[in-house]
Design an enzyme around this catalytic site. Sequence first.
Site, PDB file in Angstrom:
ATOM      1  N   ASP A 135     136.992  26.763 -59.266  1.00 29.37           N
ATOM      2  CA  ASP A 135     137.725  27.876 -58.667  1.00 29.37           C
ATOM      3  C   ASP A 135     138.203  27.406 -57.283  1.00 29.37           C
ATOM      4  O   ASP A 135     138.060  26.221 -56.931  1.00 29.37           O
ATOM      5  CB  ASP A 135     136.887  29.165 -58.632  1.00 29.37           C
ATOM      6  CG  ASP A 135     135.795  29.166 -57.571  1.00 29.37           C
ATOM      7  OD1 ASP A 135     135.567  28.113 -56.936  1.00 29.37           O
ATOM      8  OD2 ASP A 135     135.159  30.216 -57.365  1.00 29.37           O
ATOM      9  N   HIS A 136     138.714  28.324 -56.484  1.00 32.08           N
ATOM     10  CA  HIS A 136     139.219  27.965 -55.152  1.00 32.08           C
ATOM     11  C   HIS A 136     138.107  27.421 -54.253  1.00 32.08           C
ATOM     12  O   HIS A 136     138.355  26.546 -53.427  1.00 32.08           O
ATOM     13  CB  HIS A 136     139.880  29.196 -54.501  1.00 32.08           C
ATOM     14  CG  HIS A 136     139.019  30.409 -54.532  1.00 32.08           C
ATOM     15  ND1 HIS A 136     138.767  31.109 -55.704  1.00 32.08           N
ATOM     16  CD2 HIS A 136     138.314  31.046 -53.553  1.00 32.08           C
ATOM     17  CE1 HIS A 136     137.952  32.120 -55.433  1.00 32.08           C
ATOM     18  NE2 HIS A 136     137.668  32.102 -54.147  1.00 32.08           N
ATOM     19  N   ARG A 149     109.899  14.538 -77.027  1.00 29.21           N
ATOM     20  CA  ARG A 149     109.424  15.902 -76.749  1.00 29.21           C
ATOM     21  C   ARG A 149     110.507  16.733 -76.062  1.00 29.21           C
ATOM     22  O   ARG A 149     110.532  17.969 -76.173  1.00 29.21           O
ATOM     23  CB  ARG A 149     108.147  15.880 -75.904  1.00 29.21           C
ATOM     24  CG  ARG A 149     108.329  15.361 -74.493  1.00 29.21           C
ATOM     25  CD  ARG A 149     106.984  15.248 -73.769  1.00 29.21           C
ATOM     26  NE  ARG A 149     107.134  14.873 -72.361  1.00 29.21           N
ATOM     27  CZ  ARG A 149     107.363  13.633 -71.949  1.00 29.21           C
ATOM     28  NH1 ARG A 149     107.500  12.643 -72.822  1.00 29.21           N
ATOM     29  NH2 ARG A 149     107.463  13.363 -70.646  1.00 29.21           N
ATOM     30  N   HIS A 150     111.419  16.070 -75.366  1.00 25.08           N
ATOM     31  CA  HIS A 150     112.492  16.809 -74.682  1.00 25.08           C
ATOM     32  C   HIS A 150     113.478  17.385 -75.692  1.00 25.08           C
ATOM     33  O   HIS A 150     114.038  18.454 -75.480  1.00 25.08           O
ATOM     34  CB  HIS A 150     113.208  15.892 -73.683  1.00 25.08           C
ATOM     35  CG  HIS A 150     112.265  15.286 -72.695  1.00 25.08           C
ATOM     36  ND1 HIS A 150     111.564  16.051 -71.802  1.00 25.08           N
ATOM     37  CD2 HIS A 150     111.872  13.998 -72.501  1.00 25.08           C
ATOM     38  CE1 HIS A 150     110.777  15.262 -71.078  1.00 25.08           C
ATOM     39  NE2 HIS A 150     110.945  14.012 -71.495  1.00 25.08           N
ATOM     40  N   ARG A 156     131.006  24.510 -51.441  1.00 20.86           N
ATOM     41  CA  ARG A 156     130.705  24.902 -50.064  1.00 20.86           C
ATOM     42  C   ARG A 156     129.290  24.521 -49.652  1.00 20.86           C
ATOM     43  O   ARG A 156     128.863  24.816 -48.542  1.00 20.86           O
ATOM     44  CB  ARG A 156     130.895  26.421 -49.911  1.00 20.86           C
ATOM     45  CG  ARG A 156     132.339  26.862 -50.137  1.00 20.86           C
ATOM     46  CD  ARG A 156     132.451  28.384 -50.161  1.00 20.86           C
ATOM     47  NE  ARG A 156     133.816  28.799 -50.457  1.00 20.86           N
ATOM     48  CZ  ARG A 156     134.148  29.964 -51.000  1.00 20.86           C
ATOM     49  NH1 ARG A 156     133.213  30.840 -51.312  1.00 20.86           N
ATOM     50  NH2 ARG A 156     135.406  30.259 -51.235  1.00 20.86           N
ATOM     51  N   GLY A 213     127.677  30.899 -59.672  1.00 21.68           N
ATOM     52  CA  GLY A 213     128.428  31.775 -60.581  1.00 21.68           C
ATOM     53  C   GLY A 213     128.992  31.020 -61.767  1.00 21.68           C
ATOM     54  O   GLY A 213     128.903  31.477 -62.925  1.00 21.68           O
ATOM     55  N   HIS A 229     116.044  14.918 -69.443  1.00 24.89           N
ATOM     56  CA  HIS A 229     115.172  15.943 -70.033  1.00 24.89           C
ATOM     57  C   HIS A 229     115.939  17.102 -70.677  1.00 24.89           C
ATOM     58  O   HIS A 229     115.499  17.631 -71.689  1.00 24.89           O
ATOM     59  CB  HIS A 229     114.235  16.528 -68.966  1.00 24.89           C
ATOM     60  CG  HIS A 229     113.143  15.584 -68.557  1.00 24.89           C
ATOM     61  ND1 HIS A 229     112.023  15.981 -67.859  1.00 24.89           N
ATOM     62  CD2 HIS A 229     113.001  14.238 -68.744  1.00 24.89           C
ATOM     63  CE1 HIS A 229     111.230  14.939 -67.643  1.00 24.89           C
ATOM     64  NE2 HIS A 229     111.817  13.860 -68.157  1.00 24.89           N
ATOM     65  N   ASN A 230     117.046  17.525 -70.056  1.00 22.77           N
ATOM     66  CA  ASN A 230     117.733  18.750 -70.510  1.00 22.77           C
ATOM     67  C   ASN A 230     118.973  18.472 -71.343  1.00 22.77           C
ATOM     68  O   ASN A 230     119.555  19.409 -71.892  1.00 22.77           O
ATOM     69  CB  ASN A 230     118.113  19.620 -69.307  1.00 22.77           C
ATOM     70  CG  ASN A 230     116.973  19.824 -68.341  1.00 22.77           C
ATOM     71  OD1 ASN A 230     117.041  19.440 -67.176  1.00 22.77           O
ATOM     72  ND2 ASN A 230     115.879  20.391 -68.824  1.00 22.77           N
ATOM     73  N   GLY A 248     128.300  26.907 -56.906  1.00 26.39           N
ATOM     74  CA  GLY A 248     127.934  26.358 -58.217  1.00 26.39           C
ATOM     75  C   GLY A 248     127.119  27.354 -59.035  1.00 26.39           C
ATOM     76  O   GLY A 248     126.861  27.128 -60.217  1.00 26.39           O
ATOM     77  N   GLY A 253     132.085  27.936 -55.293  1.00 31.94           N
ATOM     78  CA  GLY A 253     131.611  27.855 -53.910  1.00 31.94           C
ATOM     79  C   GLY A 253     130.178  27.360 -53.812  1.00 31.94           C
ATOM     80  O   GLY A 253     129.861  26.449 -53.052  1.00 31.94           O
ATOM     81  N   ARG A 265     112.237  20.671 -76.985  1.00 31.95           N
ATOM     82  CA  ARG A 265     112.436  21.761 -76.019  1.00 31.95           C
ATOM     83  C   ARG A 265     113.906  22.179 -75.948  1.00 31.95           C
ATOM     84  O   ARG A 265     114.224  23.378 -75.891  1.00 31.95           O
ATOM     85  CB  ARG A 265     111.928  21.328 -74.639  1.00 31.95           C
ATOM     86  CG  ARG A 265     110.425  21.113 -74.646  1.00 31.95           C
ATOM     87  CD  ARG A 265     109.941  20.293 -73.481  1.00 31.95           C
ATOM     88  NE  ARG A 265     108.519  19.979 -73.642  1.00 31.95           N
ATOM     89  CZ  ARG A 265     107.871  19.083 -72.906  1.00 31.95           C
ATOM     90  NH1 ARG A 265     108.501  18.407 -71.966  1.00 31.95           N
ATOM     91  NH2 ARG A 265     106.591  18.862 -73.107  1.00 31.95           N
TER      92      ARG A 265
HETATM   93  C1  RB5 Z   1     134.212  32.761 -54.482  1.00 30.21           C
HETATM   94  O1  RB5 Z   1     134.393  33.296 -53.222  1.00 30.21           O
HETATM   95  C2  RB5 Z   1     132.727  32.515 -54.751  1.00 30.21           C
HETATM   96  O2  RB5 Z   1     132.093  33.728 -54.983  1.00 30.21           O
HETATM   97  C3  RB5 Z   1     132.553  31.582 -55.923  1.00 30.21           C
HETATM   98  O3  RB5 Z   1     133.214  30.387 -55.659  1.00 30.21           O
HETATM   99  C4  RB5 Z   1     131.134  31.188 -56.267  1.00 30.21           C
HETATM  100  O4  RB5 Z   1     130.445  30.706 -55.154  1.00 30.21           O
HETATM  101  C5  RB5 Z   1     130.352  32.146 -57.049  1.00 30.21           C
HETATM  102  O5  RB5 Z   1     129.200  31.911 -57.432  1.00 30.21           O
END
Ligand code: RB5
Length: 152
Positions: free
Chosen positions: A15-16, A139-140, A116, A77, A105-106, A75, A73, A143
């Site tokens: 995203d931005h 084992r991984h 950010r 969301g 492992h995953n 990671g 921003g 899981r």
């Molecule tokens: C966008 O402002 C921000 O909410 C998004 O990039 C992110 O950090 C969400 O988890």
Amino acid sequence: MKGDCFKKMIVIGSDHGGFELKTAIKGYLEEKGYNITDCGVFTPDSVDYPDIAGQVCTKLLSDKAEFGILICGTGIGISIAANKIKGIRAALLCSTYSAKMAREHNNANVICFGGRTTTFEQAKQMLDAFLNAKFQAGRHKIRVDKIMEMEE
Ligand code: RB5
């Protein structure tokens, strides 16, 4: 470099809030010889990160890419959104150790960064740790299979 022509595709998107880091990571991976599919964004204009998570994960699964990279921003969301998609195991990376474990492992097929919260230097080190690691199965696998069964 020997073997480079066998490097698989990596799908990337942000995203931005992750636009700047995405651009830098894309260049870094292209320099290493990886074939990158960029799902955007291509400008710093505001977008909704679940849309980007959906596009990258759909492309990753349909094209059987090696893995995906998602950046927002923090990671957070974008990793939550990606993990709602069937077949996706998205890991938000915060250290080289977590990057290595995400693969060993995953068996993560998507890695996430915060544009950010993470510098390019830190992201490069985590990427290298992930790229140099291999799923250890055993084992991984038991899981990870249990996680995937939760989708049913
Ligand atoms: C966008 O402002 C921000 O909410 C998004 O990039 C992110 O950090 C969400 O988890």
